[in-house]
Design an enzyme around this catalytic site. Sequence first.
Site, PDB file in Angstrom:
ATOM      1  N   GLY A 212       0.736  -0.974  -0.046  1.00 36.21           N
ATOM      2  CA  GLY A 212      -0.119   0.282   0.071  1.00 36.21           C
ATOM      3  C   GLY A 212       1.229   1.208  -0.732  1.00 36.21           C
ATOM      4  N   THR A 213       1.654   0.997   0.375  1.00 34.73           N
ATOM      5  CA  THR A 213       2.567   2.633   0.857  1.00 34.73           C
ATOM      6  C   THR A 213       3.744   3.192  -0.473  1.00 34.73           C
ATOM      7  OG1 THR A 213       3.379   1.462   3.287  1.00 34.73           O
ATOM      8  CG2 THR A 213       4.969   2.972   1.714  1.00 34.73           C
TER       9      THR A 213
ATOM     10  N   GLN B  14      -7.699  -0.575   3.706  1.00 32.48           N
ATOM     11  CA  GLN B  14      -8.631  -0.506   4.502  1.00 32.48           C
ATOM     12  C   GLN B  14     -10.289  -1.217   4.038  1.00 32.48           C
ATOM     13  OE1 GLN B  14      -7.657  -1.865   7.995  1.00 32.48           O
ATOM     14  NE2 GLN B  14      -5.919  -0.897   7.962  1.00 32.48           N
TER      15      GLN B  14
ATOM     16  N   SER C 288      -3.480  -3.153  -0.507  1.00 29.09           N
ATOM     17  CA  SER C 288      -2.367  -3.851   0.149  1.00 29.09           C
ATOM     18  C   SER C 288      -2.854  -5.751   0.157  1.00 29.09           C
ATOM     19  CB  SER C 288      -1.617  -3.130   0.988  1.00 29.09           C
ATOM     20  OG  SER C 288      -0.916  -3.924   2.003  1.00 29.09           O
ATOM     21  N   ALA C 289      -1.967  -6.471  -0.003  1.00 29.21           N
ATOM     22  CA  ALA C 289      -2.464  -7.974   0.411  1.00 29.21           C
ATOM     23  C   ALA C 289      -3.098  -8.236   2.337  1.00 29.21           C
ATOM     24  CB  ALA C 289      -1.687  -8.760  -0.600  1.00 29.21           C
ATOM     25  N   HIS C 290      -2.324  -7.491   2.188  1.00 25.54           N
ATOM     26  CA  HIS C 290      -2.269  -8.942   3.534  1.00 25.54           C
ATOM     27  C   HIS C 290      -3.197  -8.304   4.655  1.00 25.54           C
ATOM     28  CE1 HIS C 290       0.320  -4.559   6.775  1.00 25.54           C
ATOM     29  NE2 HIS C 290       0.421  -4.874   5.173  1.00 25.54           N
TER      30      HIS C 290
ATOM     31  N   THR D 113      11.764  -7.367 -11.058  1.00 29.79           N
ATOM     32  CA  THR D 113      11.273  -8.253 -11.347  1.00 29.79           C
ATOM     33  C   THR D 113       9.995  -9.122 -10.458  1.00 29.79           C
ATOM     34  OG1 THR D 113      13.240  -9.572 -11.972  1.00 29.79           O
ATOM     35  CG2 THR D 113      11.852 -10.459 -11.445  1.00 29.79           C
TER      36      THR D 113
ATOM     37  N   CYS E  27       2.450   4.873  19.532  1.00 30.40           N
ATOM     38  CA  CYS E  27       3.048   4.814  20.563  1.00 30.40           C
ATOM     39  C   CYS E  27       4.999   4.233  20.544  1.00 30.40           C
ATOM     40  CB  CYS E  27       2.444   3.841  21.503  1.00 30.40           C
ATOM     41  SG  CYS E  27       2.252   1.974  20.915  1.00 30.40           S
TER      42      CYS E  27
HETATM   43  N1  PLP Z   1      -2.954   2.969   3.405  1.00 30.78           N
HETATM   44  C1  PLP Z   1      -4.051   2.228   5.099  1.00 30.78           C
HETATM   45  C2  PLP Z   1      -5.201   2.644   4.872  1.00 30.78           C
HETATM   46  C3  PLP Z   1      -3.379   1.805   5.827  1.00 30.78           C
HETATM   47  O1  PLP Z   1      -3.461   1.194   6.437  1.00 30.78           O
HETATM   48  C4  PLP Z   1      -1.715   1.113   5.512  1.00 30.78           C
HETATM   49  C5  PLP Z   1      -1.251  -0.167   6.727  1.00 30.78           C
HETATM   50  O2  PLP Z   1      -1.238   0.064   7.825  1.00 30.78           O
HETATM   51  C6  PLP Z   1      -1.385   1.504   4.488  1.00 30.78           C
HETATM   52  C7  PLP Z   1      -1.312   2.298   3.860  1.00 30.78           C
HETATM   53  C8  PLP Z   1      -0.146   1.636   3.800  1.00 30.78           C
HETATM   54  O3  PLP Z   1       0.394  -0.601   3.578  1.00 30.78           O
HETATM   55  P1  PLP Z   1       1.584  -1.704   3.466  1.00 30.78           P
HETATM   56  O4  PLP Z   1       1.740  -2.573   4.698  1.00 30.78           O
HETATM   57  O5  PLP Z   1       0.985  -2.750   2.492  1.00 30.78           O
HETATM   58  O6  PLP Z   1       2.339  -0.625   2.834  1.00 30.78           O
END
Ligand code: PLP
Length: 383
Positions: A71-72, A179, A199-201, A237, A325
């Site tokens: 996601g980042t 989310q 994001s897959a996780h 890759t 925190c």
């Molecule tokens: N955006 C949101 C709203 C998230 O909750 C998160 C992860 O906590 C991210 C982006 C980042 O995703 P990733 O952990 O796959 O980089």
Amino acid sequence: MKRIYLDYAATTPTDQRVLKAMEPYWNEKFGNPSSIHSYGQETKEAVESARNHVAALISAAPSEIVFTSGGTEADNTAIKSTGFTLREKGNHIITTAIEHHAVLHACQFMESQGFDVTYLPAETSGFVNISDVQRAIKEETILISIMHANNEVGTIQPIAEIGALAKERSILFHTDAVQTCGHMKIDVNQANIDLLSLSAHKFYGPKGVGALYIREGTPFIPFMDGGAQELGRRSSTHNVPGIVGLGKAAEIAMEEMAPEHQRIRTLRDRLLEGIQRNIDKVYLNGHPEKRLDNNVHLSIENVEGEALLINLDMEGIAGSSGSACSSGSMEPSHVMTALGIPPELARGSLRLTLGRFSTEDEIDRTVDALTRVVQHLRSLSPF
Ligand code: PLP
């Protein structure tokens, strides 16, 4: 002691079916999907099949999906690529003060590069007002980036309205759907979304893989230079096992999203009702209705979030603090601050997020344990 995991918003366990789908791609089927030979062809097929599943999940065309490291990266790419590509057209970006740091910090970087960024406020419920978005638009606005649902308080934003407004004003619309993707139905065409991060996780896939949806025709300069994979939009890759896992997670989500949604919502309501019945001076943060099915975010008077988490962990329950925190300072998070939650309440906040493997028994045990922990902590409190 059987542990209870209630931190699904932080990450989800990889589904066994996802793990099984990924397994052959570590060594049995290891070819580079860019290779011409049959080793490459079989992994290319797997990558393309995953792309089809991810595209279907958000009603996109497969060619509009670009695999990323999560996601980042998707957020950074959406903001920076769009910003620099459209620099000649304008330099104004609209976002909100309650975005994930992947968006907020990318926007701050853009400011350092001469861009002008408006950080919209949100109501105390976490809801972003469409009229605020409308008012913030200027001649120079090139991008609106507003998250689908907030990762802390769970409030869901009116993305279809924002998308319609952006389209009407010919401004690109990016949404961070990390989310929500895999948990809620998303249609990028209905909501007029130009760029979407996932994001897959966060939906039972592996960590370190995600995707950016880029609407066909969106102006785009790649973020990284290299071998020009992903039709030149993201070099490097392919992470084949990860992408296969993401595809499988998307396929499962398509099939199970609707029944899962109802089950998790029922459990979520049971958790909230139980807590509110047993504990006084506890407040629900976020919007009461427009919120993620799995999210309970509370402020509990006269307790410290950190003590709450440690004591819950000792009871075998994993939750999350509503305050950042990482610095050890327990300062209220930027989201709590932006929502105007008083610091003393923000400090006593707790996020419990449910998921596919949560059970009724776990919820009832959590209510009992939290009740005990709060009573204990309050008995020690000087207030
Ligand atoms: N955006 C949101 C709203 C998230 O909750 C998160 C992860 O906590 C991210 C982006 C980042 O995703 P990733 O952990 O796959 O980089």
